[in-house]
Design a protein around this motif. Structure first.
Motif, PDB file in Angstrom:
ATOM      1  N   LEU A 145     -36.920  11.948   0.047  1.00  0.00           N
ATOM      2  CA  LEU A 145     -36.552  11.319  -1.216  1.00  0.00           C
ATOM      3  C   LEU A 145     -37.111   9.900  -1.309  1.00  0.00           C
ATOM      4  CD1 LEU A 145     -32.849  12.509  -1.451  1.00  0.00           C
ATOM      5  CD2 LEU A 145     -34.877  13.527  -2.511  1.00  0.00           C
ATOM      6  N   PRO A 146     -37.472   9.453  -2.515  1.00  0.00           N
ATOM      7  CA  PRO A 146     -38.080   8.129  -2.687  1.00  0.00           C
ATOM      8  C   PRO A 146     -37.082   6.987  -2.812  1.00  0.00           C
ATOM      9  CG  PRO A 146     -38.091   9.299  -4.773  1.00  0.00           C
ATOM     10  CD  PRO A 146     -37.516  10.257  -3.759  1.00  0.00           C
ATOM     11  N   THR A 147     -35.798   7.281  -2.676  1.00  0.00           N
ATOM     12  CA  THR A 147     -34.798   6.230  -2.855  1.00  0.00           C
ATOM     13  C   THR A 147     -34.963   5.119  -1.817  1.00  0.00           C
ATOM     14  OG1 THR A 147     -32.427   5.815  -2.971  1.00  0.00           O
ATOM     15  CG2 THR A 147     -33.142   7.504  -1.422  1.00  0.00           C
ATOM     16  N   HIS A 148     -34.869   3.871  -2.255  1.00  0.00           N
ATOM     17  CA  HIS A 148     -34.980   2.675  -1.407  1.00  0.00           C
ATOM     18  C   HIS A 148     -36.325   2.597  -0.679  1.00  0.00           C
ATOM     19  CE1 HIS A 148     -30.749   2.363  -2.245  1.00  0.00           C
ATOM     20  NE2 HIS A 148     -30.431   3.399  -1.481  1.00  0.00           N
ATOM     21  N   PHE A 149     -37.362   3.214  -1.260  1.00  0.00           N
ATOM     22  CA  PHE A 149     -38.639   3.272  -0.536  1.00  0.00           C
ATOM     23  C   PHE A 149     -39.412   1.961  -0.602  1.00  0.00           C
ATOM     24  CE2 PHE A 149     -43.230   4.156  -0.407  1.00  0.00           C
ATOM     25  CZ  PHE A 149     -43.308   4.688   0.855  1.00  0.00           C
ATOM     26  N   ALA A 150     -39.385   1.270  -1.718  1.00  0.00           N
ATOM     27  CA  ALA A 150     -40.244   0.092  -1.902  1.00  0.00           C
ATOM     28  C   ALA A 150     -40.001  -0.965  -0.834  1.00  0.00           C
ATOM     29  CB  ALA A 150     -40.034  -0.492  -3.299  1.00  0.00           C
ATOM     30  N   LYS A 151     -38.744  -1.244  -0.524  1.00  0.00           N
ATOM     31  CA  LYS A 151     -38.431  -2.267   0.482  1.00  0.00           C
ATOM     32  C   LYS A 151     -38.932  -1.838   1.863  1.00  0.00           C
ATOM     33  CE  LYS A 151     -34.543  -4.910   2.424  1.00  0.00           C
ATOM     34  NZ  LYS A 151     -34.739  -4.515   3.838  1.00  0.00           N
ATOM     35  N   ALA A 152     -38.698  -0.570   2.215  1.00  0.00           N
ATOM     36  CA  ALA A 152     -39.151  -0.075   3.514  1.00  0.00           C
ATOM     37  C   ALA A 152     -40.674  -0.078   3.596  1.00  0.00           C
ATOM     38  CB  ALA A 152     -38.606   1.329   3.754  1.00  0.00           C
ATOM     39  N   TYR A 153     -41.333   0.254   2.492  1.00  0.00           N
ATOM     40  CA  TYR A 153     -42.796   0.271   2.501  1.00  0.00           C
ATOM     41  C   TYR A 153     -43.353  -1.128   2.739  1.00  0.00           C
ATOM     42  CZ  TYR A 153     -47.621   0.897   1.050  1.00  0.00           C
ATOM     43  OH  TYR A 153     -48.993   0.912   1.020  1.00  0.00           O
ATOM     44  N   ALA A 154     -42.707  -2.152   2.164  1.00  0.00           N
ATOM     45  CA  ALA A 154     -43.153  -3.529   2.386  1.00  0.00           C
ATOM     46  C   ALA A 154     -43.041  -3.891   3.873  1.00  0.00           C
ATOM     47  CB  ALA A 154     -42.332  -4.498   1.538  1.00  0.00           C
ATOM     48  N   GLU A 155     -41.986  -3.439   4.534  1.00  0.00           N
ATOM     49  CA  GLU A 155     -41.828  -3.689   5.970  1.00  0.00           C
ATOM     50  C   GLU A 155     -42.899  -2.948   6.769  1.00  0.00           C
ATOM     51  OE1 GLU A 155     -37.882  -2.805   7.265  1.00  0.00           O
ATOM     52  OE2 GLU A 155     -36.942  -3.911   5.623  1.00  0.00           O
ATOM     53  N   PHE A 156     -43.192  -1.725   6.351  1.00  0.00           N
ATOM     54  CA  PHE A 156     -44.227  -0.927   7.007  1.00  0.00           C
ATOM     55  C   PHE A 156     -45.591  -1.599   6.862  1.00  0.00           C
ATOM     56  CE2 PHE A 156     -47.159   2.867   6.718  1.00  0.00           C
ATOM     57  CZ  PHE A 156     -47.067   3.238   8.056  1.00  0.00           C
ATOM     58  N   ALA A 157     -45.886  -2.104   5.668  1.00  0.00           N
ATOM     59  CA  ALA A 157     -47.157  -2.798   5.440  1.00  0.00           C
ATOM     60  C   ALA A 157     -47.255  -4.048   6.300  1.00  0.00           C
ATOM     61  CB  ALA A 157     -47.302  -3.151   3.954  1.00  0.00           C
ATOM     62  N   SER A 158     -46.137  -4.750   6.464  1.00  0.00           N
ATOM     63  CA  SER A 158     -46.126  -5.938   7.311  1.00  0.00           C
ATOM     64  C   SER A 158     -46.388  -5.573   8.768  1.00  0.00           C
ATOM     65  CB  SER A 158     -44.777  -6.656   7.185  1.00  0.00           C
ATOM     66  OG  SER A 158     -44.715  -7.774   8.043  1.00  0.00           O
ATOM     67  N   CYS A 159     -45.793  -4.476   9.228  1.00  0.00           N
ATOM     68  CA  CYS A 159     -46.035  -3.997  10.591  1.00  0.00           C
ATOM     69  C   CYS A 159     -47.517  -3.674  10.784  1.00  0.00           C
ATOM     70  CB  CYS A 159     -45.176  -2.767  10.869  1.00  0.00           C
ATOM     71  SG  CYS A 159     -45.373  -2.059  12.528  1.00  0.00           S
ATOM     72  N   ASN A 160     -48.138  -3.080   9.769  1.00  0.00           N
ATOM     73  CA  ASN A 160     -49.543  -2.695   9.877  1.00  0.00           C
ATOM     74  C   ASN A 160     -50.461  -3.888  10.110  1.00  0.00           C
ATOM     75  OD1 ASN A 160     -48.906  -0.003   9.482  1.00  0.00           O
ATOM     76  ND2 ASN A 160     -49.356  -0.028   7.294  1.00  0.00           N
ATOM     77  N   THR A 161     -50.097  -5.050   9.555  1.00  0.00           N
ATOM     78  CA  THR A 161     -50.944  -6.230   9.720  1.00  0.00           C
ATOM     79  C   THR A 161     -50.955  -6.735  11.158  1.00  0.00           C
ATOM     80  OG1 THR A 161     -49.158  -7.801   9.187  1.00  0.00           O
ATOM     81  CG2 THR A 161     -50.446  -6.929   7.343  1.00  0.00           C
ATOM     82  N   LYS A 162     -49.999  -6.306  11.969  1.00  0.00           N
ATOM     83  CA  LYS A 162     -49.912  -6.768  13.361  1.00  0.00           C
ATOM     84  C   LYS A 162     -50.529  -5.783  14.355  1.00  0.00           C
ATOM     85  CE  LYS A 162     -45.604  -8.976  11.988  1.00  0.00           C
ATOM     86  NZ  LYS A 162     -44.122  -8.931  12.063  1.00  0.00           N
ATOM     87  N   LEU A 163     -51.049  -4.667  13.855  1.00  0.00           N
ATOM     88  CA  LEU A 163     -51.655  -3.679  14.733  1.00  0.00           C
ATOM     89  C   LEU A 163     -52.953  -4.202  15.344  1.00  0.00           C
ATOM     90  CD1 LEU A 163     -51.242  -0.434  12.581  1.00  0.00           C
ATOM     91  CD2 LEU A 163     -50.074  -0.934  14.734  1.00  0.00           C
ATOM     92  N   LEU A 164     -53.224  -3.784  16.567  1.00  0.00           N
ATOM     93  CA  LEU A 164     -54.500  -4.085  17.201  1.00  0.00           C
ATOM     94  C   LEU A 164     -55.623  -3.389  16.439  1.00  0.00           C
ATOM     95  CD1 LEU A 164     -53.368  -3.559  20.897  1.00  0.00           C
ATOM     96  CD2 LEU A 164     -54.051  -5.742  19.886  1.00  0.00           C
ATOM     97  N   PRO A 165     -56.860  -3.893  16.530  1.00  0.00           N
ATOM     98  CA  PRO A 165     -57.955  -3.261  15.780  1.00  0.00           C
ATOM     99  C   PRO A 165     -58.371  -1.900  16.318  1.00  0.00           C
ATOM    100  CG  PRO A 165     -58.780  -5.073  17.127  1.00  0.00           C
ATOM    101  CD  PRO A 165     -57.279  -5.142  17.188  1.00  0.00           C
ATOM    102  N   VAL A 166     -57.994  -1.575  17.560  1.00  0.00           N
ATOM    103  CA  VAL A 166     -58.375  -0.291  18.168  1.00  0.00           C
ATOM    104  C   VAL A 166     -57.203   0.242  18.973  1.00  0.00           C
ATOM    105  CG1 VAL A 166     -60.854  -0.780  18.329  1.00  0.00           C
ATOM    106  CG2 VAL A 166     -59.323  -1.473  20.192  1.00  0.00           C
TER     107      VAL A 166
END
Length: 300
Positions: A145-166
């Motif tokens: 279900l898409p409920t409360h997704f936008a806030k969680a997606y923003a956190e997921f996007a923030s996590c992605n910026t900290k990933l190693l390049p490989v």
């Protein structure tokens, strides 16, 4: 085929098909985010089934997968949909194609393209929906279900910026090329810096094997010396950047193991290289050195 077998098959085919849907109640649906430098996960538990999750590993794009606590989907194929919500009249489901279903605790994993379209659909209020139909005609659906997704997606996007390049699989066997001579060029140093960043983040990778190679443009002794000096150039660079000398095994092979035939300038350039092999396995005992194709290695 014996007559009783035909009778059983006829009975099965005559039974009415059933439909089973796994979905968390709307008021209990929640998205969870967790991750580190190596992997980010965005998941939603699915009541009585397991969970659906978007997983992005370092160096890759996100995929979507299902995790099941029991074998609830039969082996075969399922249809993946970005389904419109019941409260969105006039919007149809978007068919994202077939997905392979296999046995195990993770029965389904999508392509990166399918996962990206699911994420876009969730931001539009759509639901990831997996629809599986058995050969008997029984249908099983798993819906997030898409409920409360936008806030969680923003956190997921923030996590992605900290990933190693490989990730480890991408660099566990790498090639450093040498345009000519034995000196590292800027591209070679840049590749080594990426590997070094990973090694700093993952101290469990504690063994590095360097294999030096040459083309066939010189005589045998010259080619062996060229391959040795190339391996040494990489060795010295790693050592200068803080890698302990005892973690590195250095070997050189001259022209013995070309990647491609030495029949053109571009092919000879591909063969002037150092192969870097990373490992987490400590050596319990010294084994006979072998070259990349399994033959005894030339090390001196």
């Amino acid at each position: 085929m014996h007559q009783p077998t035909f009778a059983l098959l006829g009975l099965l085919l005559s039974l009415p098909a059933t439909a089973l849907t796994f979905q968390t109640r709307l008021e209990k649906a929640q998205w969870q985010v967790e991750g580190d430098q190596f992997e980010c996960r965005l998941s939603q538990p699915v009541a009585d089934f397991g969970s659906g999750e978007f997983v992005r590993k370092a160096g890759e794009q996100a995929i979507f997968r299902l995790s099941a606590s029991e074998r609830l989907l039969g082996q075969g194929q399922a249809t993946l949909l970005a389904a419109a919500a019941p409260w969105q009249p006039g919007r149809g489901d978007i068919n994202l194609g077939a997905v392979k279903v296999q046995l195990g605790s993770t029965p389904l994993a999508t392509s990166e393209t399918q996962a990206a379209r699911l994420l876009t659909g969730l931001l539009e209020g759509r639901s990831p929906l997996v629809r599986h139909q058995s050969w008997q005609g029984d249908r099983t659906e798993v819906r997030l279900l898409p409920t409360h997704f936008a806030k969680a997606y923003a956190e997921f996007a923030s996590c992605n910026t900290k990933l190693l390049p490989v990730n480890f699989e991408q660099i566990k066997r790498s090639q450093i090329g040498f345009a000519d001579g034995v000196a590292l060029d800027d591209l070679g140093q840049a590749k080594l810096d990426i590997i070094l960043d990973y090694l700093k983040a993952d101290p469990t990778v504690n063994r590095i094997q360097l294999d030096g190679h040459s083309d066939n443009s010189g005589n045998r002794l010259l080619n062996r010396d060229q391959s040795r000096r190339r391996a040494m150039a990489v060795f010295e660079y790693l050592k200068a950047k803080g890698i302990a000398e005892e973690q590195i095994t250095l070997r050189f092979h001259g022209e013995r193991y070309p990647l491609v035939p030495n029949n053109s300038a571009s092919n000879r350039a591909k063969n002037r290289r150092v192969t870097i092999t990373l490992s987490r396995e400590p050596a319990a005992e010294e084994a006979p050195a072998t070259a990349p194709n399994g033959e005894p290695a030339a090390t001196s």
